[in-house]
Design a protein around this motif. Structure first.
Motif, PDB file in Angstrom:
ATOM      1  N   ILE A   1       0.817  -1.214   0.000  1.00 37.74           N
ATOM      2  CA  ILE A   1       0.000   0.000   0.000  1.00 37.74           C
ATOM      3  C   ILE A   1       0.848   1.260   0.000  1.00 37.74           C
ATOM      4  O   ILE A   1       0.586   2.210  -0.746  1.00 37.74           O
ATOM      5  N   PHE A   2       1.900   1.279   0.833  1.00 38.09           N
ATOM      6  CA  PHE A   2       2.649   2.513   1.037  1.00 38.09           C
ATOM      7  C   PHE A   2       4.041   2.509   0.387  1.00 38.09           C
ATOM      8  O   PHE A   2       4.719   3.526   0.387  1.00 38.09           O
ATOM      9  N   GLY A   3       4.448   1.375  -0.179  1.00 37.67           N
ATOM     10  CA  GLY A   3       5.797   1.290  -0.721  1.00 37.67           C
ATOM     11  C   GLY A   3       5.987   1.990  -2.048  1.00 37.67           C
ATOM     12  O   GLY A   3       7.111   2.267  -2.458  1.00 37.67           O
ATOM     13  N   GLY A   4       4.890   2.249  -2.771  1.00 39.24           N
ATOM     14  CA  GLY A   4       5.004   2.930  -4.054  1.00 39.24           C
ATOM     15  C   GLY A   4       5.342   1.981  -5.189  1.00 39.24           C
ATOM     16  O   GLY A   4       5.527   0.772  -5.013  1.00 39.24           O
ATOM     17  N   GLU A   5       5.463   2.558  -6.383  1.00 40.39           N
ATOM     18  CA  GLU A   5       5.680   1.773  -7.593  1.00 40.39           C
ATOM     19  C   GLU A   5       7.039   1.078  -7.614  1.00 40.39           C
ATOM     20  O   GLU A   5       7.201   0.038  -8.249  1.00 40.39           O
ATOM     21  N   ILE A   6       8.018   1.664  -6.943  1.00 41.74           N
ATOM     22  CA  ILE A   6       9.379   1.127  -7.021  1.00 41.74           C
ATOM     23  C   ILE A   6       9.445  -0.311  -6.516  1.00 41.74           C
ATOM     24  O   ILE A   6      10.135  -1.156  -7.088  1.00 41.74           O
ATOM     25  N   ILE A   7       8.723  -0.612  -5.424  1.00 37.63           N
ATOM     26  CA  ILE A   7       8.763  -1.972  -4.869  1.00 37.63           C
ATOM     27  C   ILE A   7       7.428  -2.686  -5.056  1.00 37.63           C
ATOM     28  O   ILE A   7       7.176  -3.695  -4.394  1.00 37.63           O
ATOM     29  N   TYR A   8       6.566  -2.170  -5.943  1.00 41.11           N
ATOM     30  CA  TYR A   8       5.238  -2.776  -6.104  1.00 41.11           C
ATOM     31  C   TYR A   8       5.336  -4.219  -6.587  1.00 41.11           C
ATOM     32  O   TYR A   8       4.640  -5.106  -6.070  1.00 41.11           O
ATOM     33  N   ALA A   9       6.171  -4.487  -7.594  1.00 37.60           N
ATOM     34  CA  ALA A   9       6.304  -5.847  -8.131  1.00 37.60           C
ATOM     35  C   ALA A   9       6.793  -6.804  -7.058  1.00 37.60           C
ATOM     36  O   ALA A   9       6.295  -7.926  -6.918  1.00 37.60           O
ATOM     37  N   PHE A  10       7.775  -6.357  -6.276  1.00 40.87           N
ATOM     38  CA  PHE A  10       8.323  -7.167  -5.181  1.00 40.87           C
ATOM     39  C   PHE A  10       7.233  -7.476  -4.154  1.00 40.87           C
ATOM     40  O   PHE A  10       7.043  -8.624  -3.744  1.00 40.87           O
ATOM     41  N   SER A  11       6.488  -6.436  -3.733  1.00 40.69           N
ATOM     42  CA  SER A  11       5.456  -6.593  -2.712  1.00 40.69           C
ATOM     43  C   SER A  11       4.310  -7.473  -3.204  1.00 40.69           C
ATOM     44  O   SER A  11       3.817  -8.331  -2.466  1.00 40.69           O
ATOM     45  N   PHE A  12       3.885  -7.259  -4.455  1.00 40.51           N
ATOM     46  CA  PHE A  12       2.782  -8.049  -5.020  1.00 40.51           C
ATOM     47  C   PHE A  12       3.159  -9.523  -5.077  1.00 40.51           C
ATOM     48  O   PHE A  12       2.354 -10.400  -4.726  1.00 40.51           O
ATOM     49  N   THR A  13       4.381  -9.811  -5.525  1.00 44.03           N
ATOM     50  CA  THR A  13       4.836 -11.201  -5.620  1.00 44.03           C
ATOM     51  C   THR A  13       4.856 -11.865  -4.256  1.00 44.03           C
ATOM     52  O   THR A  13       4.422 -13.018  -4.099  1.00 44.03           O
ATOM     53  N   LEU A  14       5.364 -11.160  -3.249  1.00 42.76           N
ATOM     54  CA  LEU A  14       5.376 -11.712  -1.892  1.00 42.76           C
ATOM     55  C   LEU A  14       3.960 -11.933  -1.378  1.00 42.76           C
ATOM     56  O   LEU A  14       3.665 -12.955  -0.742  1.00 42.76           O
ATOM     57  N   PHE A  15       3.076 -10.990  -1.655  1.00 46.57           N
ATOM     58  CA  PHE A  15       1.702 -11.064  -1.150  1.00 46.57           C
ATOM     59  C   PHE A  15       0.995 -12.318  -1.666  1.00 46.57           C
ATOM     60  O   PHE A  15       0.481 -13.129  -0.875  1.00 46.57           O
ATOM     61  N   VAL A  16       0.964 -12.485  -2.990  1.00 43.02           N
ATOM     62  CA  VAL A  16       0.255 -13.651  -3.541  1.00 43.02           C
ATOM     63  C   VAL A  16       1.017 -14.941  -3.236  1.00 43.02           C
ATOM     64  O   VAL A  16       0.408 -15.989  -2.992  1.00 43.02           O
TER      65      VAL A  16
END
Length: 322
Positions: free
Chosen positions: A254-269
């Motif tokens: 939510i708060f990490g921004g676009e820079i780490i979005y791919a990283f965060s999304f991959t970890l989430f799912v």
């Protein structure tokens, strides 16, 4: 803290068919997505240039696309980046003329679009991108092989194969969701997938360890009951660990921004799928691969007897009796 009653045994093996069917559908759907839509490789893997631009007002994306027409950058992809004031301009290939500064050219082209500042320019050559892609696949393959060898040595080869099947299950479905939502595949995502390999195998090892402990401390012959009991005893720990990790990952998402979005999304799912597979998918495959409780106990008993015999011989040797 307990979420589930540790004195209650849940019938996971009795529900294995519907859960395996769900996983089968998800895997087939993921493979179809990967074959038809493919992955949206970032510049890390295909080579290219990304220009990050920040405007003092809302970025006029349509105007940017219009001024890029008729230039060498007319096939660029212009997308919002984090906020409405920032955009990224992506185009394949990097500048072949080092004297031709992309920043200077972009500053001239974008003059009609308003007050802006070029904050960052990333360039990756096509050859370097292909090399990074190859090394990323190699890193993932080596991680899976290392896990296979480790679990085979620590437990038993059927545990190892079942665990790797679970990991492949997690990776395929995660990649399918990445393809579905058109998330850019970059080095950060490879790091996230490697992190997931370690995270999900840890959950699997906890369950496997409990199965081994139950085999050694009880005389139960029914493998289904042994697995149900082991998974039930570790269920609270598995769910609590996953929820705690997801809390941090969701915050990043939510708060990490676009820079780490791919990283965060991959970890989430990946964490959600990995937790699901460690509970419902890995254990049934231990049975499908022909694990036998009697044979395992006999093998462990023989190992213990050999260990005692070696200790006895060593003691005799040290006392000068051999």
């Amino acid at each position: 803290m307990e979420i589930f009653n540790n004195d209650k045994t849940y019938d996971f093996m009795g529900k294995k068919v519907p859960f395996l069917a769900i996983s089968g559908i998800l895997i087939v759907a993921s493979i179809v997505l990967l074959l038809t839509r493919g992955l949206n490789y970032g510049i890390d893997f295909v080579g290219g240039t990304v220009v990050q631009v920040k405007y003092e007002q809302e970025a006029p994306i349509d105007k940017i696309r219009e001024v890029l027409k008729g230039t060498s950058y007319e096939n660029s992809t212009v997308t919002e980046f984090g906020t409405k004031e920032e955009v990224t301009i992506r185009f394949t290939g990097s500048s072949s003329d080092i004297t031709n500064d992309v920043s200077d050219v972009m500053n001239k082209i974008l003059v009609p679009t308003g007050d802006f500042e070029i904050r960052k320019i990333d360039m990756v050559g096509a050859k370097v991108g292909a090399e990074l892609r190859t090394k990323g696949v190699m890193a993932l393959t080596m991680a899976l092989l290392a896990m296979l060898i480790y679990i085979a040595i620590r437990f038993e080869w059927r545990f190892a194969v079942a665990s790797i099947i679970g990991l492949i299950h997690d990776v395929i479905i995660t990649l399918g969701l990445i393809s579905l939502f058109k998330i850019d595949v970059n080095l950060d995502m490879i790091a996230a997938i490697l992190t997931l390999v370690g995270y999900t195998i840890n959950d699997t090892i906890v369950v496997n360890d409990r199965i081994r402990e139950t085999l050694q401390t009880t005389k139960e012959q029914n493998l289904d009951l042994l697995i149900n009991d082991s998974v039930s005893r570790t269920l609270s720990r598995t769910v609590l660990t996953s929820f705690s990790t997801l809390f941090v990952v969701v915050t990043m998402l939510i708060f990490g921004g676009e820079i780490i979005y791919a990283f965060s999304f991959t970890l989430f799912v990946g964490i959600i799928i990995g937790t699901y597979s460690s509970i419902f998918i890995v254990s049934p495959f231990i049975k499908f691969l022909g694990f036998n409780t009697d044979a395992y106990r006999s093998k462990e008993a023989q190992k213990e007897a050999n260990k005692k015999e070696k200790a006895k011989l060593r003691a005799m040797y040290e006392q000068g009796r051999v």
